[in-house]
Design a protein around this motif. Structure first.
Motif, short mmCIF file in Angstrom:
data_model
loop_
_atom_site.label_atom_id
_atom_site.label_comp_id
_atom_site.label_asym_id
_atom_site.label_seq_id
_atom_site.Cartn_x
_atom_site.Cartn_y
_atom_site.Cartn_z
N TRP A 186 5.64 9.89 1.23
CA TRP A 186 4.78 8.74 1.05
C TRP A 186 4.89 7.83 2.28
O TRP A 186 5.94 7.77 2.92
CB TRP A 186 5.20 7.92 -0.17
CG TRP A 186 4.95 8.58 -1.49
CD1 TRP A 186 5.80 9.38 -2.19
CD2 TRP A 186 3.78 8.46 -2.29
NE1 TRP A 186 5.24 9.79 -3.37
CE2 TRP A 186 3.99 9.23 -3.47
CE3 TRP A 186 2.56 7.79 -2.15
CZ2 TRP A 186 3.02 9.32 -4.48
CZ3 TRP A 186 1.61 7.88 -3.15
CH2 TRP A 186 1.84 8.65 -4.29
N ASN A 192 0.83 -1.20 0.00
CA ASN A 192 0.00 0.00 0.00
C ASN A 192 0.86 1.25 0.00
O ASN A 192 1.89 1.29 0.68
CB ASN A 192 -0.86 -0.04 1.28
CG ASN A 192 -1.81 1.13 1.34
OD1 ASN A 192 -1.47 2.18 1.88
ND2 ASN A 192 -2.98 0.98 0.72
N ARG A 220 0.53 5.57 0.27
CA ARG A 220 -0.38 6.66 0.57
C ARG A 220 0.44 7.93 0.72
O ARG A 220 1.46 7.93 1.41
CB ARG A 220 -1.11 6.36 1.89
CG ARG A 220 -2.36 7.20 2.15
CD ARG A 220 -2.95 6.84 3.51
NE ARG A 220 -1.99 7.09 4.59
CZ ARG A 220 -1.79 8.29 5.17
NH1 ARG A 220 -2.48 9.34 4.78
NH2 ARG A 220 -0.88 8.43 6.15
N ILE A 245 -2.28 2.15 -4.62
CA ILE A 245 -2.56 3.48 -4.08
C ILE A 245 -4.07 3.65 -3.97
O ILE A 245 -4.64 3.46 -2.90
CB ILE A 245 -1.92 4.58 -4.96
CG1 ILE A 245 -0.43 4.24 -5.23
CG2 ILE A 245 -2.03 5.94 -4.26
CD1 ILE A 245 0.29 5.19 -6.15
N SER A 246 -4.72 3.97 -5.07
CA SER A 246 -6.18 4.05 -5.06
C SER A 246 -6.66 4.17 -6.50
O SER A 246 -5.90 4.65 -7.36
CB SER A 246 -6.66 5.28 -4.26
OG SER A 246 -6.37 6.46 -5.00
N PRO A 247 -7.89 3.78 -6.78
CA PRO A 247 -8.41 3.94 -8.14
C PRO A 247 -8.38 5.41 -8.57
O PRO A 247 -8.13 5.71 -9.73
CB PRO A 247 -9.85 3.42 -8.03
CG PRO A 247 -9.83 2.48 -6.87
CD PRO A 247 -8.84 3.07 -5.90
N GLU A 248 -8.61 6.33 -7.64
CA GLU A 248 -8.62 7.75 -7.99
C GLU A 248 -7.24 8.19 -8.48
O GLU A 248 -7.11 8.89 -9.48
CB GLU A 248 -9.02 8.61 -6.78
CG GLU A 248 -10.47 8.41 -6.33
CD GLU A 248 -10.71 7.05 -5.69
OE1 GLU A 248 -9.78 6.51 -5.02
OE2 GLU A 248 -11.80 6.49 -5.88
N VAL A 249 -6.21 7.80 -7.76
CA VAL A 249 -4.86 8.18 -8.16
C VAL A 249 -4.49 7.51 -9.49
O VAL A 249 -3.89 8.13 -10.37
CB VAL A 249 -3.84 7.85 -7.05
CG1 VAL A 249 -2.42 7.92 -7.58
CG2 VAL A 249 -4.02 8.81 -5.88
N ARG A 297 -4.25 -0.82 -13.11
CA ARG A 297 -4.91 -1.65 -12.09
C ARG A 297 -3.96 -1.88 -10.91
O ARG A 297 -4.39 -1.96 -9.76
CB ARG A 297 -5.37 -2.98 -12.68
CG ARG A 297 -6.90 -3.07 -12.66
CD ARG A 297 -7.38 -4.45 -13.03
NE ARG A 297 -7.26 -5.41 -11.94
CZ ARG A 297 -7.32 -6.73 -12.11
NH1 ARG A 297 -7.47 -7.23 -13.32
NH2 ARG A 297 -7.20 -7.54 -11.08
N ALA A 343 -4.12 1.24 -8.98
CA ALA A 343 -5.39 1.29 -8.25
C ALA A 343 -5.30 0.45 -6.98
O ALA A 343 -5.76 0.86 -5.91
CB ALA A 343 -6.52 0.80 -9.15
N ASP A 344 -4.71 -0.72 -7.09
CA ASP A 344 -4.61 -1.60 -5.93
C ASP A 344 -3.60 -1.07 -4.92
O ASP A 344 -3.78 -1.16 -3.71
CB ASP A 344 -4.22 -3.01 -6.36
CG ASP A 344 -5.36 -3.72 -7.07
OD1 ASP A 344 -6.48 -3.13 -7.12
OD2 ASP A 344 -5.15 -4.83 -7.58
#
Lengths: 598, 598
Positions: free
Chosen positions: B271, B261, B263, B515-519, B509, B512-513
């Motif tokens: 980060w 992960n 963030r 960090i995030s789908p938005e990023v 993908r 997305a997994d």
């Protein structure tokens, strides 16, 4: 810089050599040489490493070898250049069986020095450049094996069901460099090493050790150091490099393998080499055996009365653990060469009370001055920039005949004396006994003649000069007491640790133990030139004894030296081995007599 | 080849650029360019990787950047040369903060293509050549640590008590090349990799895999392969090389480490990168995060009815074990690109019954023809001999604008069609569906546009043509049965093993997994040029999307590509990272919009 080319030389070629040697005209050939002349040959003409040191010697060599060698195709490699009346010309040539490269120096149109070197055997060229293998064999092929499978198979069988043609005993830089060369020549070779990993022989030295030679001098064959490599490589970094190198070069290397015994089997024309590998006995059966254990032998530990009753720790410099184990103790270091200085400095850096006992005079060569005055022209960033990479430097270096080499070095050390007068004066003021070699020719000649007697100063001399490293000079240890040593001048030094930085014995004792005392004596002394200076008795030999060339013991070879020598001379040893293994005739010209057994 | 130098050019320099840009004279500067012109800049002018594709675009870029960049000191590097009316000139230049190198092509005295690249940041030069460290620090120093101690300390603290400035997720060739560059720039960096050892991502591929690109194209930074390296490196050999390289380059590399992960912590401006290392969770806190997981994403496995009831083995090509596990079985390979062909050929070589199912047309480029017609001029033994080493080749390659690159490739493939007419004819005879890219520009454009759709033929095409590899083309698998597959044309193929050589999904993908789908959406599609050809939707981008340059997500970067790209573009990514970490202003010009989310 270019003047009219001398007669032996013309644009594009060396017509003098081409014609005289092509016609087998000995008179014409000898007439190309001046009255003082040296022809150094590395394998190409003589299947030997030897120097002809006069027109008569040149004639004798040609008489014996010319018809067989059949040299031809002498071509200039680049333009000849003339400086101070000496014309230098690089060239290539061929023999019946090989291609070669050489360097000629002419004075008044006559050859003064000639270097001829073998580069490759015809039909057995290395698979490099355009000759490299595809890797992926294009097209398809039933049941082909992958590179990994073939490597695994080779590892599993070599030394067991498949016998190597060559066994190299000793997996330091010498064994590794030769292993890489033989691999490229397709010679099945096994390098055996008592330490577990390649590089351990460096890693196990004292903690502060860095190479004393600079990076440009230290490249291994085929894979130069990256361009950010430190000038003086720390020992563990060079250890890791050697380990990576063995992998990359696909050298078959057995670590944790102790050679116990070697015996020539006359009937089978192979050696029996008994080794212990991870506790198991294996007998290897090579056709050729190379000793690459270091040109020194066992550690020298002088027998001093009372040693057995010493209550502290005593060890040879090769086993010195570094300063951490000595904290709060009083240390006496016997000796005053490289290791002694490095060990003393590291102890002082860690606040350990340390005294150096200097038995006899030592040559001190400050590293910076040494780099600038002695090595810089051939091995430095400036040399590289001016077009002299280490390949070219090695040949220039090799082209200087040993007989007159000291005459080039004496002025270097005269200059060093001037430049470092302050340091030398203060060292003498502290009682340090200085020398510059028997004839003032300094460090490198000492290295060639005896392999000892100097310190390349990277800082410790200042500590000796200013008394930080305590010094007792012109004395020896007469007696060891439980907690002190008594010197020959009666002084008693308290001692918790005693380090014998007393060098190494002759390699022949290793040979005596590994093979037999008779074979060790038949091979004779290794290293040294016969200069009739201390530790290098005459008569004059003209080349380093027994190094990289045929010895008086058939199928037994010695490889070694510093990184430069391991790199450069492994080329010639590998070609000699390859030729023999391919069954080429290799008549040796000018094989040296054995004058000393150790 | 030299004609009168064009006006922008004079012996020794580029007076046109020097004057116009020195005076900040935009009209004069733009007047140096022809009506059709391309200025490709790698970081030096734009802190971006971007191409200005018209005089107006050049003007706009200069308007925005000229005062800040303050270019000067434009000097020719070697002599300009003219061929077929095009003059080529290498040059060096400086900006306010950096030194650069470039390549200019002039037609009728006007710049047609201009490449400017950043080489080094002033004050942050790599410690190479004359700048290299001593290694042994001369002089003495209390309590100094050895190289080995410092390395051990770094290994023990980095990522724990000391935070890296950069974390690179993915330790394949991309992460390793960037790690080596950042190490030289003194940027504390940690490369994390899920596999245990560097090189495992190659080792774990199918057994017969060799690189499809030749050795001259594949060098890593700083340490070229030895000159006997195979043309096409077997996968395990390249794996071992990567592993040795990581050691030699002192890259801080955590194997067996899975990134879980990431963030961005806005408050701390760092980060949080959570990784699992040997089962333990560690949180890394870098300032910059680089994704080097490969520009493709998860393996594509199509959902086909009945798959769950298949009684044999089914796996994606990335998990294909090689032929040994398939002996005596019937194998169906779905797909017809590189992996499909390699896998089919290795199966046939091991007497396995294999059928390739080709869903759509494929570009076949025979390796030999590809080497000779497309790569040979820049990356070959001949190129090296003519003075084009890979450093020079990389810049020539980079100097061709993407916008017109296909026009240089189309004639190459026209020639390939002629030369390989026999093979192509027989492939079509066997039913194989051929293409040469949407506009006939062949392999490399397909690679840049979509990263798929081709096979570099090293032998399998012959097996397809002669029926040794069975072929079903223009069909898909409609249904999977317990022991067979049913194709869309109704054919039923018996199958014990089903290999999905069906490529990879989008990298987004993974993002997305991680960090995030938005990023992942904010960053947008990775790779491709916007050529409006299959799998590369427009609008035109001019450069590969998001590769090696600032993305729309601050502090998040993408590194990757083949060995050539990993080598060359890591230079520019490392300089961008170094500049930011040193606090230099790095205003990005011409940052791309995001047009596609995946």
């Amino acid at each position: 810089m270019n003047e009219t080319p001398p007669s032996a030389l013309a644009p594009g070629g060396l017509p003098g050599f081409e014609l005289a040697l092509g016609r087998r005209d000995l008179d014409a050939a000898v007439a190309l040489f001046g009255p003082e002349c040296y022809w150094r040959d590395l394998v190409a003409f003589t299947w030997n490493i030897c120097t002809q040191e006069s027109p008569a010697a040149v004639r004798a060599m040609l008489e014996a070898r010319l018809a067989d060698v059949a040299p031809s195709n002498w071509r200039l490699d680049g333009e000849a250049s003339t400086t101070d009346g000496v014309t230098e010309a690089w060239f290539t040539f061929e023999t019946r069986v090989a291609r070669g490269k050489g360097l000629l120096r002419l004075k008044e149109g006559k050859a003064g020095t000639l270097l001829t070197t073998m580069v490759e055997l015809k039909g057995f060229e290395e698979k490099t450049g355009e000759r490299r293998i595809a890797g992926a064999e294009h097209g398809v092929q039933k049941h082909r094996k992958s590179w990994a499978e073939l490597r695994a198979q080779e590892r599993a069988t070599l030394g067991h069901t498949v016998q190597p043609d060559v066994v190299v005993i000793g997996g330091g830089q010498g064994g590794i460099a030769l292993g890489a060369r033989l691999r490229r020549l397709g010679v099945p070779t096994l390098v055996v090493e008592k330490n577990a990993r390649p590089g351990d022989s460096w890693r196990k030295r004292y903690k502060s050790l860095c190479l004393h030679d600079p990076v440009w001098y230290d490249h291994l064959p085929y894979l130069p150091f990256p361009d950010d490599w430190p000038v003086f490589s720390p020992k563990d970094k060079i250890g890791d490099w050697l380990e990576a190198y063995v992998e990359i070069m696909e050298i078959n290397y057995w670590g944790s393998t102790l050679a116990k015994n070697c015996r020539w089997d006359e009937a089978a024309q192979r050696w029996d080499v008994t080794v212990e590998r991870d506790g198991k006995t294996v007998v290897l059966r090579p056709k050729e055996l190379v000793i690459a254990l270091g040109v020194s032998g066992y550690a020298n530990v002088p027998k001093i009365p009372g040693a057995e009753a010493f209550l502290g720790d005593q060890h040879h410099s090769s086993r010195h653990p570094g300063p951490d184990a000595c904290k709060g103790k009083k240390v006496v270091v016997l000796g005053s060469n490289n290791s002694a200085h490095d060990i003393c400095a590291a102890l002082w850096e860690n606040d350990v009370d340390v005294t150096m006992v200097q038995r006899s005079s030592t040559h001190i060569a400050p590293s910076k001055a040494l780099m600038e005055l002695a090595l810089g022209g051939l091995y430095s960033e400036q040399a590289v920039k001016s077009g002299i990479d280490h390949h070219k430097a090695d040949l220039i270096f090799a082209s200087v005949p040993y007989k007159i080499m000291h005459t080039f070095h004496i002025p270097v050390y005269e200059e060093m004396k001037r430049r470092e007068a302050d340091l030398y004066g203060r060292l003498e003021g502290a009682g340090f006994l200085l020398d510059f070699g028997a004839d003032g020719s300094g460090l490198f000649m000492k290295y060639l003649r005896r392999g000892s007697g100097y310190y390349i100063d990277v800082g410790a001399s200042e500590l000796v000069a200013n008394g930080s490293i305590k010094l007792k000079s012109g004395v020896n240890i007469e007696r060891i007491n439980p907690r002190s040593v008594t010197l020959t001048d009666g002084t008693e030094l308290p001692a918790d640790v005693l380090v014998y930085a007393t060098g190494y014995g002759s390699m022949n004792r290793w040979l005596a133990d590994l093979i037999s005392p008779e074979v060790a004596d038949r091979l004779g002394k290794v290293w040294g030139l016969g200069s009739d200076t201390p530790k290098d008795p005459g008569p004059w030999e003209g080349e380093l004894r027994n190094m990289w060339k045929p010895t008086r013991v058939p199928h037994l070879w010695v490889q070694g030296g510093n990184l430069h020598q391991s790199r450069h001379y492994s080329q010639f040893l590998s070609l000699q081995l390859k030729a023999r293994l391919e069954g080429l005739p290799t008549p040796v010209y000018g094989q040296a007599e054995v004058h000393h057994t150790a």
